[in-house]
Every structure is written in structure tokens, then in C-alpha cells.
Design a protein around this motif. Structure first.
Motif, PDB file in Angstrom:
ATOM      1  N   UNK A   1       0.834  -1.204   0.000  1.00  0.00           N
ATOM      2  CA  UNK A   1       0.000   0.000   0.000  1.00  0.00           C
ATOM      3  C   UNK A   1       0.869   1.254   0.000  1.00  0.00           C
ATOM      4  N   UNK A   2       1.960   1.215   0.768  1.00  0.00           N
ATOM      5  CA  UNK A   2       2.845   2.376   0.837  1.00  0.00           C
ATOM      6  C   UNK A   2       3.579   2.589  -0.478  1.00  0.00           C
ATOM      7  N   UNK A   3       4.087   1.515  -1.058  1.00  0.00           N
ATOM      8  CA  UNK A   3       4.899   1.638  -2.265  1.00  0.00           C
ATOM      9  C   UNK A   3       4.068   1.978  -3.497  1.00  0.00           C
ATOM     10  N   UNK A   4       2.878   1.395  -3.614  1.00  0.00           N
ATOM     11  CA  UNK A   4       2.084   1.556  -4.835  1.00  0.00           C
ATOM     12  C   UNK A   4       1.096   2.709  -4.719  1.00  0.00           C
ATOM     13  N   UNK A   5       0.454   2.855  -3.551  1.00  0.00           N
ATOM     14  CA  UNK A   5      -0.593   3.859  -3.396  1.00  0.00           C
ATOM     15  C   UNK A   5      -0.186   5.041  -2.528  1.00  0.00           C
ATOM     16  N   UNK A   6       1.019   5.026  -1.986  1.00  0.00           N
ATOM     17  CA  UNK A   6       1.476   6.160  -1.179  1.00  0.00           C
ATOM     18  C   UNK A   6       0.819   6.267   0.173  1.00  0.00           C
ATOM     19  N   UNK A   7       0.324   5.144   0.707  1.00  0.00           N
ATOM     20  CA  UNK A   7      -0.340   5.156   2.011  1.00  0.00           C
ATOM     21  C   UNK A   7       0.709   5.365   3.102  1.00  0.00           C
ATOM     22  N   UNK A   8       0.547   6.370   3.976  1.00  0.00           N
ATOM     23  CA  UNK A   8       1.552   6.605   5.025  1.00  0.00           C
ATOM     24  C   UNK A   8       1.572   5.463   6.029  1.00  0.00           C
ATOM     25  N   UNK A   9       2.754   5.217   6.583  1.00  0.00           N
ATOM     26  CA  UNK A   9       2.926   4.150   7.572  1.00  0.00           C
ATOM     27  C   UNK A   9       3.127   4.747   8.963  1.00  0.00           C
ATOM     28  N   UNK A  10       2.752   4.006  10.017  1.00  0.00           N
ATOM     29  CA  UNK A  10       1.967   2.774  10.017  1.00  0.00           C
ATOM     30  C   UNK A  10       0.490   3.062   9.774  1.00  0.00           C
TER      31      UNK A  10
ATOM     32  N   UNK B   1       1.489   8.802  16.517  1.00  0.00           N
ATOM     33  CA  UNK B   1       2.674   9.627  16.357  1.00  0.00           C
ATOM     34  C   UNK B   1       3.820   8.862  15.689  1.00  0.00           C
ATOM     35  N   UNK B   2       3.685   7.548  15.594  1.00  0.00           N
ATOM     36  CA  UNK B   2       4.718   6.790  14.899  1.00  0.00           C
ATOM     37  C   UNK B   2       4.695   7.045  13.399  1.00  0.00           C
ATOM     38  N   UNK B   3       3.627   7.688  12.899  1.00  0.00           N
ATOM     39  CA  UNK B   3       3.565   8.024  11.475  1.00  0.00           C
ATOM     40  C   UNK B   3       4.483   9.215  11.221  1.00  0.00           C
ATOM     41  N   UNK B   4       5.761   8.916  11.125  1.00  0.00           N
ATOM     42  CA  UNK B   4       6.770   9.974  11.122  1.00  0.00           C
ATOM     43  C   UNK B   4       7.543   9.983   9.814  1.00  0.00           C
ATOM     44  N   UNK B   5       8.428  10.962   9.710  1.00  0.00           N
ATOM     45  CA  UNK B   5       9.293  11.081   8.544  1.00  0.00           C
ATOM     46  C   UNK B   5      10.377  10.009   8.527  1.00  0.00           C
ATOM     47  N   UNK B   6      10.444   9.171   9.565  1.00  0.00           N
ATOM     48  CA  UNK B   6      11.402   8.071   9.555  1.00  0.00           C
ATOM     49  C   UNK B   6      11.142   7.108   8.409  1.00  0.00           C
ATOM     50  N   UNK B   7       9.869   6.948   8.014  1.00  0.00           N
ATOM     51  CA  UNK B   7       9.508   6.013   6.957  1.00  0.00           C
ATOM     52  C   UNK B   7       9.782   6.641   5.592  1.00  0.00           C
TER      53      UNK B   7
END
Length: 566
Positions: free
Chosen positions: A118-127, A151-157
Motif C-alpha cells: 500500500x505504501x509503495x504503490x498507493x502512497x499510504x503513510x505508515x503505520x 505519532x509513529x507516522x513519522x518522517x522516519x519512513x
């Protein structure tokens, strides 16, 4: 009308007659928020394998200011607020999906346990999960802290940086990024078994995608150190809270600051969420005066790495200078966050879009008369006033073939506001256990019967298991398997970390439930009026959104044309 025939099921993944057809939008190549994208599927396409068909979007960060935006919670689907599908020849509305991006984001949380694709194909932010607990302290504290967002949805991903990447010197790159989006709708078999879509028999299709406002399409991840222990919001909604980005001392020179201690330690350019040109506010103690605010613009960024520990230190240069205090020191105990003016410049543009369809030629002969059956949903919204202890939502559905009902809640104070885009309640919702909500009873009243027989209390310490069990059964009724009920960290286990839903399965398998004369209601009870949230700010009305999923039948007659059974 002669006897209808069933829609043939594709027996193999692809045949020699399968080929991809690419369509472009008929009304332009570039689109902005609130505009409509239109695709016309000609009857000559014949049959289409919908689950292997998808849209391709090139999206550009066109913010008037320097903002490191990510796509909102549904990824590229976040840009689509509504989907309308018509018969091209007759103009009959076959399916209309409101709050499309909201439901896609919610469904993703519950039906996926690995967000990588989902993240790679649709750009869904993680987690994926909306919220999280922060500590292993008592439950009351966890509930206070879980109210906002994960808050784990950070720029680390890396995937959270893909829409707005920065260079090694902190310069923002604004170039179009390509994502793919399957159309999660009934006609394209998203909630049903896989069958070919009879484009010819439907008279062709006209598909309209209505783009959403900026505040629902994009978002901001959180700044974070590399180890993930710093919980650092950089928007004004976090500027006065302990979990905003902190700098111990803005140097005497007045034009540099280094994050090497406290909240901000071990943080580099990528993890910070800032870039050259970001318009910031520093609020701290200057000349002995607390809560002094000074605005500045970042003019340069650099990071260093300790050779022994690997710990990063981030240094910003900025203008104008912050004057040194009378004692020769700089500003101390400063919180750093983006200016509201910077956030209000957020924007996006679709620079190119196409639709790729897998065209198939079935082995069975052409059918002039048939029934095309699919699952879709209708949306019903209501407002819950702040003070009553009882509230009933009347669901005015006319569905004669209903399958399930899903309900979520939204805090309008944290919606439609670019300065709060990272805590957008449209996506993360409100749960009964959030401080100040005080919801303690849920029961469905359908056809003069209560379901279940007694109201249940959705509080995490009471009937959470009942709530989640009902939810799993409802997803099963629309052919979706629940793979995740939320985050599994120790501090999150007894919280609703996915967007809160309660639901009711109406019929399973091939069965359906007639709601036309059932006068369905959702009956809610509260232990007290809506009070103050965890920031000690009073709730106003809550928005209640209910989706009724049902089977819809399109009767196709070669002589009469199309008729729809709800």
C-alpha cells in the motif's frame, strides 16, 4: 423480459484475448482540488476484469510555501471525495460513493496487516493504525494520550517522504510523483466475488472522480528521532504542548540552533520534517520572559554524526536573527513549530491521470439479457448534540437487500483545518473511550427488535470484545476479512488504535435483509454530556457517519434497457 443469465466468472487469470487499454480523462490533463475528473468507457470495450484495472495519478506538491507534505491516510485515494458511475448511453446513475477516501482509509486499517505494498504503490503513510498508546502507565493516562493520532507516522519512513523529498542540504524537491489507485467500488467488484464487468451490456460507463479539499488530501507526518522515542509535532496545534519539537538553547549568535539534547536529539534532516524555506515559530524564554514567540525562516540545514555513537545532531540557520537576551544567552526552553501561514499555503495538483483497464473476451456468447449484482453502500450522517444523554439516529435506507451497517464518529473541531491536518478527525475519528465523550451504550433497533438483546458498553474496560466481534462479523458480510484490530504494542493493546467503528451484520452468505419498512435506528447512551477532551477543551457536537452496505441489481434487457433494484 426473457430469463436473465448470470454474469460469467473468469476461470483463468488471463487469456490470449486479454489486453490492457489505457484511457485518458475527457475533460483535461491537469486537475486541482474540488475539480471533477471524467472518464468515458465506451461499450466497445466489451468486458473488463475490474480487479486488475486501476488509475495512474501523477501528483505534485504545489504549496505556495515550503512544506514537506505526505498524502493523507488513504494514500492516493485521499484525493477522491466522491465517485459517481453512470451508464454512458442512458445517463442512469448506477452507483455513487460519498466519503470515498474516508471509508477507503478505514477499511485499509482493518483488512491489511502489512502496509508495504500500500505504501509503495498507493502512497499510504505508515503505520496504518490511526492512534496509539504512548506509555505503559495506567489506562486513564493511555486513553488521554491516545486521543489524537499515531505519532509513529513519522518522517522516519521512506514512503512518508516520497511525495515531498528533500536533498542532503534540506532543499525541498517539488516534482510529480506517480501512484496507482484501484477503484474500490461495487461495480468493479471490490466487495464481491471476481467476475467480469459487462461494459457493453451496461451501455458503457461514465466515471466521475470528484477531488477533495487540500485538508483531506494531504497531511504532515511527525518529526521524530531515529530511535522513535521523540514524539514531535511541528504544527501550531502542538506548539504549546510538551510533545512539540524542542531546542535547549538558540545560540547567542542568534542565527543558528542545534538539536542535540532533549526532544530533538538524534534527529537528522530527513527525520525533522523541516526544509530550507520553512517558516517557523520559536516560543520560549527570552530575557527572562516565558512564552515569548519569534518568527523566522530556515535558510540552511546541516547534520553531523558522532563517529563513536552514530547519534545525529541537526543544526538550522535562519533569518531574521533572534536577539540575545540581556544576560548574553539566547532563547532557552524553546518549542519550534510551523507558522499557520506556512500551513495555509498547502496545495496539490494532479498533473496527469489515466485509467488502465484489463479488457477480456469471455468464452461464452454475448448476453443481451442478464442481471448484474454487486455490493455498494449509502451514507447517512447525523449530528450528536453536546448535552443530551440519549441520541437516536434514524437510518432512512430504502435498501431491500442490506448486508451490514458501519458507524464512525468525527470531531468537527479537528476537521477542515490545514493547521490541524496531522490530527484530521475525518480520518482518525473519535472513540467512546476518549476523554470527554462519555458514550456507554450502543444498541440497534431494527424492525421492532433490539440487536443485540441488551445494549453494550463500548468502553475498552467493559465490552470492547463485543464491539470488535460485531465488527468482524459485519466485515465478513461484505466479503472482507479483518486482519488487524489495531496496534499490538504493550501500551496500545487496550485502546482502540484503529479508527473506531461499531457495526451490525444484517445478513451473511447469500442472504439479504430488507430495510425498506424496518425503520432502523442506532440508539446511543451517554453517562454524561460531552465534556472536555484531553487538552481540557470542550467538545461541541459530534458528527455521526453511518454506511449501509447492500446488494444492488442492474437488470439488463436488450429491448427495455437498464432498470435498478435497490
Amino acid at each position: 423480459m426473457s430469463a436473465p443469465q448470470s454474469n460469467p466468472v473468469l476461470s483463468t487469470p488471463a487469456t490470449n484475448n486479454a489486453k490492457y487499454v489505457s484511457l485518458i480523462a475527457e475533460n483535461g490533463t491537469e486537475f486541482n482540488p474540488r475539480q471533477k475528473i471524467v472518464f468515458n468507457l465506451d461499450p466497445s470495450l466489451g468486458w473488463v476484469k475490474a480487479r486488475d484495472s486501476y488509475f495512474v495519478f501523477d501528483i505534485l506538491n504545489t504549496s505556495s510555501t515550503e512544506l514537506r507534505l505526505s498524502l493523507a491516510k488513504a494514500g492516493i485515494s485521499s484525493i477522491v471525495r466522491q465517485v459517481n458511475i453512470y451508464s454512458k448511453q442512458t445517463g442512469i446513475l448506477l452507483e455513487s460513493l460519498n466519503n470515498y477516501n474516508q471509508w477507503v482509509a478505514c477499511e485499509m486499517e482493518y483488512t491489511n496487516d502489512d502496509p508495504t505494498l500500500l505504501a509503495d504503490i498507493e502512497g499510504v503513510p505508515q503505520p496504518l493504525s490511526s492512534k496509539r498508546g504512548f506509555t505503559n502507565a495506567d489506562n486513564a493516562q493511555r486513553q488521554n494520550e491516545v486521543n489524537l493520532v499515531n505519532f509513529a507516522r513519522s518522517y522516519n519512513f521512506a514512503s512518508n517522504n516520497a511525495f515531498s523529498p528533500v536533498s542532503k542540504t534540506g532543499v525541498l524537491s517539488k516534482t510529480s510523483v506517480r501512484y496507482c489507485m484501484p477503484l474500490r467500488c461495487g461495480i468493479f467488484r471490490h466487495w464481491d466475488d471476481e467476475k467480469l464487468v459487462p461494459i457493453l451490456q451496461l451501455g458503457g460507463l461514465r466515471i466521475e472522480l470528484i477531488l477533495d479539499e487540500v485538508y483531506n488530501a494531504v497531511s504532515l507526518p511527525f518529526s521524530n528521532n531515529r530511535m522513535g522515542t521523540g514524539i514531535l509535532g511541528i504544527t501550531p496545534s502542538f506548539g504549546e504542548r510538551v510533545n512539540s519539537l524542542q531546542c535547549d538553547n538558540i545560540a547567542v549568535a542568534g542565527t543558528t540552533m542545534t538539536f542535540a539534547n532533549g526532544l530533538g536529539a538524534d534527529m537528522g534532516i530527513k527525520e525533522s520534517g523541516m526544509c530550507v524555506g520553512s517558516q517557523m515559530t520559536a516560543r520560549g524564554t527570552l530575557n527572562g520572559v516565558a512564552d515569548t514567540s519569534v518568527n523566522f525562516t530556515i535558510t540552511g540545514m546541516a547534520e553531523t554524526v558522532d563517529d563513536n555513537t552514530g547519534v545525529k545532531a541537526l543544526t538550522l540557520t535562519f533569518a531574521p536573527a533572534i536577539a540575545a537576551g540581556g544576560d548574553g544567552s539566547g532563547m532557552v526552553d524553546a518549542n519550534i513549530f510551523l507558522q499557520e501561514a506556512d500551513l495555509n499555503g498547502a496545495n496539490y495538483k494532479i498533473t496527469n491521470v489515466e485509467m488502465r483497464l484489463l479488457q477480456e473476451q469471455p468464452s461464452s456468447p454475448e448476453l443481451k439479457n442478464m442481471e448484474y449484482v454487486f455490493t455498494t453502500y449509502d451514507v447517512f450522517q447525523d449530528n450528536i448534540p453536546q448535552t443530551p444523554l440519549r441520541h437516536n439516529q434514524d437510518i432512512t435506507s430504502v435498501a431491500s437487500k442490506a448486508k451490514a451497517i458501519f458507524t464512525s464518529y468525527e470531531d468537527p473541531r479537528n476537521s477542515k483545518d490545514l493547521t490541524k491536518m496531522e490530527v484530521n478527525s475525518y480520518y482518525i475519528g473519535v472513540s467512546p473511550s476518549n476523554v470527554g465523550v462519555n458514550m456507554n451504550e450502543i444498541v440497534y433497533f431494527i424492525n421492532n427488535k433490539l440487536y443485540p438483546l441488551r445494549p453494550y458498553n463500548p468502553d475498552v474496560n467493559v465490552d470492547k470484545v463485543i464491539n470488535q466481534n460485531e465488527l468482524v462479523k459485519a466485515f465478513g458480510a461484505i466479503n472482507k476479512r479483518v486482519k488487524s484490530l489495531g496496534a499490538t504494542s504493550a501500551s496500545s493493546l487496550d485502546c482502540y488504535t484503529n479508527k473506531y467503528l461499531h457495526a451490525r451484520e444484517l445478513a451473511r452468505g447469500n442472504a439479504v435483509y430488507n430495510l425498506q419498512n424496518a425503520e432502523p435506528q442506532i440508539r446511543l447512551g451517554f453517562s454524561a454530556s460531552r465534556g472536555n477532551d484531553w487538552t481540557n477543551t470542550a467538545f461541541t457536537n459530534l458528527t455521526m457517519t453511518t454506511l449501509v452496505f447492500s446488494k444492488r441489481v442492474i437488470n439488463i434487457d436488450g429491448e427495455v434497457g437498464l432498470t435498478i433494484e435497490m
